[in-house]
Motif scaffolding. Structure first.
Motif, PDB file in Angstrom:
ATOM      1  N   GLY A 214       0.745  -1.025  -0.058  1.00  0.00           N
ATOM      2  CA  GLY A 214      -0.153  -0.016  -0.051  1.00  0.00           C
ATOM      3  C   GLY A 214       0.953   1.167   0.099  1.00  0.00           C
ATOM      4  N   HIS A 215       0.345   2.332   0.128  1.00  0.00           N
ATOM      5  CA  HIS A 215       0.904   3.768  -0.092  1.00  0.00           C
ATOM      6  C   HIS A 215       1.668   3.861   1.238  1.00  0.00           C
ATOM      7  N   LYS A 216       2.891   4.439   0.936  1.00  0.00           N
ATOM      8  CA  LYS A 216       3.616   4.937   2.064  1.00  0.00           C
ATOM      9  C   LYS A 216       4.235   3.616   3.020  1.00  0.00           C
ATOM     10  N   GLN A 217       4.104   2.316   2.399  1.00  0.00           N
ATOM     11  CA  GLN A 217       4.781   1.343   3.058  1.00  0.00           C
ATOM     12  C   GLN A 217       6.174   1.416   3.460  1.00  0.00           C
ATOM     13  N   THR A 218       6.562   0.836   4.583  1.00  0.00           N
ATOM     14  CA  THR A 218       7.928   0.967   4.976  1.00  0.00           C
ATOM     15  C   THR A 218       8.495  -0.495   5.368  1.00  0.00           C
ATOM     16  N   LEU A 219       9.761  -0.718   5.264  1.00  0.00           N
ATOM     17  CA  LEU A 219      10.384  -2.017   5.412  1.00  0.00           C
ATOM     18  C   LEU A 219      11.444  -1.976   6.338  1.00  0.00           C
ATOM     19  N   GLN A 220      11.621  -2.921   6.859  1.00  0.00           N
ATOM     20  CA  GLN A 220      12.766  -3.044   8.092  1.00  0.00           C
ATOM     21  C   GLN A 220      13.047  -4.542   8.283  1.00  0.00           C
ATOM     22  N   ILE A 221      14.713  -5.012   8.321  1.00  0.00           N
ATOM     23  CA  ILE A 221      15.036  -6.281   8.652  1.00  0.00           C
ATOM     24  C   ILE A 221      15.630  -6.376   9.971  1.00  0.00           C
ATOM     25  N   GLY A 222      15.466  -7.467  10.593  1.00  0.00           N
ATOM     26  CA  GLY A 222      15.991  -7.840  11.896  1.00  0.00           C
ATOM     27  C   GLY A 222      16.032  -9.282  12.134  1.00  0.00           C
ATOM     28  N   THR A 223      16.273  -9.557  13.352  1.00  0.00           N
ATOM     29  CA  THR A 223      16.501 -10.962  13.802  1.00  0.00           C
ATOM     30  C   THR A 223      15.835 -11.208  14.766  1.00  0.00           C
ATOM     31  N   LEU A 224      15.169 -12.282  14.997  1.00  0.00           N
ATOM     32  CA  LEU A 224      14.411 -13.087  15.811  1.00  0.00           C
ATOM     33  C   LEU A 224      14.719 -14.368  16.312  1.00  0.00           C
ATOM     34  N   ASN A 225      15.451 -14.322  17.496  1.00  0.00           N
ATOM     35  CA  ASN A 225      16.367 -15.668  17.997  1.00  0.00           C
ATOM     36  C   ASN A 225      17.189 -15.909  17.035  1.00  0.00           C
ATOM     37  N   ASP A 226      17.364 -16.989  16.287  1.00  0.00           N
ATOM     38  CA  ASP A 226      18.449 -17.268  15.231  1.00  0.00           C
ATOM     39  C   ASP A 226      17.693 -17.091  13.840  1.00  0.00           C
TER      40      ASP A 226
END
Length: 254
Positions: A214-226
């Motif tokens: 959708g409009h103005k979508q943002t993305l971010q990467i991370g880690t959850l446990n392994d």
């Protein structure tokens, strides 16, 4: 198998009264959440939550999070198995008066000015069912790209069951690509040429998050446990974001 979902009792209030705007905001959220094929949709205190069937992605849209002026003021709690017929029935409730939602004999009944709808309610899971450990984020959140342009690149491929690959350089998500495309989509304008001679330090695979762009979508990467996760956040209504948190497959890592 015993889970927090089927252990929980219905635990529903007898009746809620919502304005037309409040009610149809929730119905829009239900319709968007169905793009991720969840086995159930849950409202806990007007917070829409769902897992995909394999529990590899969590979908959330909180309609009561704003303390000053929440979009949905009543704290609605309910759960049901979504299908197109149910959503179509719910969407058809129109009029000027408030919409009443009541529960009887394990069914949800929706009462409008001119029409009613009814469908089975299911047990509302307890809080542990949706509990998520803290995520460690890395790299900058991507927010300055043209999400409409990006959506055209992804097309029907990313919105179906086919995978979308994500290329991380250092600790920054820079590119995605889909099978059949002539080349990757680079989020930062002018960066494609600089990355042409480099090899990604990490390639990940998403199969859920891009089913809705959708409009103005943002993305971010991370880690959850392994494991690596992608969070896609998209405004879907006034003060309400649809947040999709997906556990990703690792394709390659240097």
């Amino acid at each position: 198998m015993t889970t927090p979902l089927n252990q929980a009792s219905l635990g529903l209030a007898k009746e809620y009264s919502l304005t037309q705007a409040e009610y149809h905001a929730l119905v829009r959220g239900f319709k968007i959440a169905m793009k991720f094929n969840p086995p159930s949709l849950v409202l806990q205190n007007s917070n829409l939550m769902a897992f995909t069937e394999d529990r590899m992605a969590f979908i959330q849209a909180d309609y009561h999070s704003s303390e000053k002026d929440p979009l949905v003021k009543p704290l609605v709690t309910m759960a049901f198995v979504p299908d197109k017929a149910v959503i179509k029935e719910a969407k058809a409730i129109r009029g000027e008066g408030n919409v009443r939602i009541s529960f009887k004999a394990e069914h949800c009944h929706i009462h409008g000015d001119h029409t009613d709808a009814s469908f089975p309610a299911i047990p509302v899971p307890d809080g542990a069912y949706f509990a998520m450990p803290p995520i460690s984020w890395f790299g900058a959140k991507l927010s300055e790209y043209d999400s409409k342009d990006f959506g055209k690149y992804i097309g029907k491929i990313g919105k179906g069951k086919e995978a979308v690959h994500l290329a991380v350089y250092g600790d920054q998500l820079e590119q995605v690509w889909v099978n059949g495309a002539s080349g990757p989509y680079t989020f930062t304008a002018g960066m494609a040429e600089r990355l042409a001679s480099r090899i990604p330090s990490l390639v990940l695979k998403s199969q859920v998050a891009f089913r809705f762009i959708g409009h103005k979508q943002t993305l971010q990467i991370g880690t959850l446990n392994d494991q690596y996760v992608l969070r896609a956040t998209t405004p879907i209504d006034m003060g309400v974001d649809l947040v999709v948190t997906e556990v990703l497959d690792v394709v390659s890592a240097s």
